[in-house]
Design an enzyme around this catalytic site. Structure first.
Site, mmCIF file in Angstrom:
data_model
loop_
_atom_site.group_PDB
_atom_site.id
_atom_site.type_symbol
_atom_site.label_atom_id
_atom_site.label_comp_id
_atom_site.label_asym_id
_atom_site.label_seq_id
_atom_site.Cartn_x
_atom_site.Cartn_y
_atom_site.Cartn_z
ATOM 1 N N HIS A 171 0.944 -1.285 -0.068
ATOM 2 C CA HIS A 171 0.013 0.170 0.169
ATOM 3 C C HIS A 171 0.854 1.250 0.012
ATOM 4 C CE1 HIS A 171 -3.412 2.567 1.254
ATOM 5 N NE2 HIS A 171 -2.474 3.247 1.858
ATOM 6 N N GLU A 172 1.786 1.345 0.726
ATOM 7 C CA GLU A 172 2.505 2.495 0.857
ATOM 8 C C GLU A 172 3.592 2.617 -0.039
ATOM 9 O OE1 GLU A 172 2.014 4.879 2.916
ATOM 10 O OE2 GLU A 172 0.659 3.728 4.340
ATOM 11 N N HIS B 271 1.830 4.615 -2.846
ATOM 12 C CA HIS B 271 2.171 6.333 -2.834
ATOM 13 C C HIS B 271 3.449 6.569 -3.417
ATOM 14 C CE1 HIS B 271 -1.562 7.140 -0.437
ATOM 15 N NE2 HIS B 271 -1.277 6.204 0.534
#
Length: 742
Positions: free
Chosen positions: A523-524, A527
């Site tokens: 997920h990170e 970004h």
């Protein structure tokens, strides 16, 4: 969309507060405010013009490190205040020069000049707030408090400058006759709107009121975050009897022993409210009383009627925000915030949440019944409580799907999972990573990689900071020491970092991740890859400069690849034997994919609805936070076995971060994520045409244009809601059929 100007000031105030999960916190009102970053050319110019001051302060001098990465070893705490002082004065002069220019206002000498202003302050603020989030100290926190007021005042000085606004308004009124690129039109519109939303049209009396409100809010936000960090670090569950560890995996027990030694409890075991410690304890510990003690220690943070109590702070913040909204002629603070979001207004937010909440709550009640049946079958004579949920959910998962979370951990070592992310990026976009040892690190835990595009060209720097420590705030986020931009004549390469909070390795054993922890890493990185692949001109528009309810979309999409057999085969290998995760285990994970979604969706949505309740208040009267929260949860019918993911006292996303009236954004972004994954699923998870379109219209574009326009270019249509509801198992077959037909 985000505010285009906001100089460094609003950024600094925001970062002082803290960064979100993402995002990550950080992760950083990247969706709404100008991100503070370094530009090498501008910093060099600063150094040349200001002689000794710049040359003797490493925060103001040009970095000689590769890629211009800050030379962290040279930066001391005592450098920050003088650097802030110098850079604030310089930024004030830059703004005054623009406002007092005798030349007619143009896009270049006004809008673009503001965009280029404040580079030294941007750099100082970026480094300071990044370090304050990842390796803070009492001295750093003291500086953050002092700077919050000064930077808030500077921000107001910019947006309440009548001469400057007159020039911005003049250019804005000529917009239809100007020959501007799309990104320039966006910058102009956002700049003008930022002044209006910043109070430029207020009377002098009301401008003074707004300054006072902003000053108070900045101080309270910083205090909220500091209180929460202190509360989180203060709690410890000390266990001195080995029998009380029954049920816990050996690696968790070993980590607790290390924590005990670090905290002065040699020979014992210590568990904390940090997630890597709390979650496995609640999942596996057989001692119900100890589960209760740890759980209540977690949910009572900021609610203990002590020096770190956040209840009154939260209520005061909500009151001040309402007063600010009223001053700016908005019904509520949520109306003010959401005007710049994809949702546009509170009614649309509630419209989405109301579609999902009933089904999620009904599913959660079914899950409660299943757990209560298990308790009864085991001879228990108690009612399921909130601190029992993880424990019995795990037992049911094991019984129903023959899947124990401990089975998967040996296949998800931290280093291997990171390599799985790198593999995915290379297959999708040809992006590769090479570790560098010659680039400065802000902490020994950091690992640094140079990033290369498919043509072999270098595109930036990626840092990882994965281990929990008391000087680091909790959660997971992405941010940058420098954003990509081209506005000074060269393509400035981004410096991106991911921060997570995983347990440290014990002895020679690698860090092993739960499935959820591995998913968070993906997920990170979602970004991070957006920051790395950014291809824009103005730094306020690049990377994750997107609305809060859209910025989580790329990160959530990234999670999907982790579950694909082709990707798992590349990295999910047993840390001892090297065996690839068996297909039978993958099938069990996939079969259990919708398990416990009632709980996961309900606890999240309860927090999102609590956020909306605080920010749709239509009164300045300060609330009794506990009573307010209880009434809000009673109104939506939240069951006692579930606590909102974030209670008021530790809801840092909304009271000391950038997610006020925006925590719903995760599920709003989920709509785009689920809709996008439909395309990849149909065309092939590594289909190059789909990947290229996604890169071009989503990852590279940042905030250069209305995100919905860019999404339509990629997808060819507006997103549908049914893929999200189907994914979470919240629709019957008949409901799904009906929604697909609409």
């Amino acid at each position: 969309m985000k505010k285009a100007l906001l100089s460094p000031v609003a950024l600094a105030v925001l970062l002082a507060a803290c960064q979100p999960d993402t995002a990550s916190q950080a992760n950083q009102d990247a969706a709404h405010q100008k991100t503070a970053q370094q530009d090498t050319t501008q910093l060099q110019r600063t150094s040349q013009q200001n002689g000794d001051i710049a040359n003797h302060n490493p925060l103001l001098a040009e970095s000689s490190a590769p890629f211009g990465v800050p030379e962290f070893s040279k930066i001391k705490v005592e450098h920050f205040e003088p650097a802030f002082d110098f850079a604030i004065v310089q930024n004030q002069q830059e703004i005054d020069d623009i406002a007092n220019s005798s030349k007619a206002a143009t896009f270049e000498n006004t809008i673009e000049a503001m965009e280029k202003s404040g580079q030294a302050l941007n750099h100082v603020a970026t480094v300071f707030y990044a370090l304050n989030g990842t390796d803070t100290s009492k001295e750093m926190q003291g500086i953050a408090k002092k700077m919050s007021s000064r930077l808030s005042a500077l921000n107001d000085d910019i947006y309440l400058n009548a001469k400057l606004f007159a020039r911005v308004k003049s250019v804005y009124e000529q917009r239809d006759s100007l020959d501007l690129r799309v990104d320039q039109k966006t910058l102009l519109a956002d700049s003008y709107q930022s002044f209006v939303r910043g109070g430029a049209n207020l009377s002098e009396v009301d401008k003074a009121k707004l300054r006072d409100l902003n000053s108070q809010l900045s101080k309270l936000s910083v205090q909220f975050g500091e209180n929460l960090l202190a509360e989180t670090n203060a709690f410890e569950l000390v266990i001195d009897t080995k029998d009380d560890l029954a049920g816990l995996p050996e690696d968790i027990i070993a980590a607790a022993a290390v924590t005990a030694t670090e905290r002065g409890h040699d020979g014992k075991w210590v568990f904390t409210t940090h997630r890597p410690s709390k979650n496995p304890f609640l999942t596996y510990a057989e001692n119900r009383d100890l589960r209760k003690a740890l759980y209540e220690g977690y949910i009572q943070r900021g609610d203990n009627d002590n020096a770190n109590d956040n209840k009154k702070l939260a209520s005061k913040i909500a009151s001040l925000r309402y007063q600010k909204a009223q001053l700016l002629d908005y019904k509520t603070y949520a109306d003010f915030v959401l005007e710049k979001a994809m949702a546009k207004n509170p009614e649309n937010v509630y419209g989405l949440l109301d579609q999902v909440w009933p089904a999620a709550l009904a599913q959660a009640k079914n899950e409660v019944a299943d757990m209560q049946d298990m308790i009864k079958a085991e001879g228990g004579d108690f009612t399921l409580a909130a601190y029992d949920w993880w424990y019995y959910a795990e037992k049911i998962r094991k019984a129903r799907y023959d899947l124990d979370a401990a089975q998967t951990k040996p296949y998800f070592s931290l280093d291997a999972t990171r390599e799985g992310v790198f593999y995915t990026a290379e297959k999708l976009w040809g992006v590769t990573f090479k570790e560098r040892q010659d680039i400065p690190k802000y902490h020994p835990d950091v690992r640094t990689f140079e990033v290369f595009d498919k043509d072999g060209s270098s595109i930036g720097v990626y840092m990882t900071d994965y281990y929990v420590r008391e000087s680091k705030r909790g959660g997971a986020w992405m941010n940058s020491y420098r954003k990509q931009q081209k506005m000074f004549g060269e393509n400035v390469k981004p410096i991106i970092y991911n921060v997570l909070n995983y347990p440290r390795p014990v002895g020679d054993a690698p860090v092993l991740l739960t499935f959820d922890q591995a998913s968070t890493l993906f997920h990170e990185f979602g970004h991070a890859i957006q920051g790395l692949l950014s291809d824009g001109y103005y730094q306020s528009q690049t990377g994750t400069s997107l609305p809060r309810d859209y910025v989580e979309y790329p990160s959530q999409v990234m999670e999907n690849w982790m579950m694909e057999p082709e990707v798992l085969a590349q990295f999910a290998k047993h840390y001892k034997t090297g065996e690839v995760i068996p297909q039978t285990l993958i099938e069990k994970i996939q079969a259990a994919g919708k398990f416990n979604q009632g709980f996961a969706t309900t606890e999240y949505m309860a927090a999102a609805l609590l956020d909306m309740k605080w920010h749709t208040l239509e009164t300045a009267t300060e609330q009794d936070a506990d009573a307010f929260e209880k009434a809000a949860m009673d109104e939506i019918g939240l069951i006692p076995q579930i606590t909102p993911r974030y209670r008021t006292g530790y809801f840092s996303h909304i009271f000391s971060g950038g997610y006020a009236s925006g925590y719903y954004g995760y599920i709003w972004s989920n709509i785009y994520d689920a809709d996008t994954w439909q395309v990849f699923s149909q065309n092939g998870i590594f289909d190059q045409d789909t990947a290229s379109g996604y890169r071009e219209h989503v990852l590279e574009t940042g905030g250069t244009e209305d995100p919905m326009i860019m999404y339509r270019r990629f997808r060819g249509q507006d997103p549908k809601v049914w893929p999200l509801l189907e994914r979470r198992g919240l629709l019957t077959d008949e409901q799904l059929k009906t929604m697909k037909a609409q």
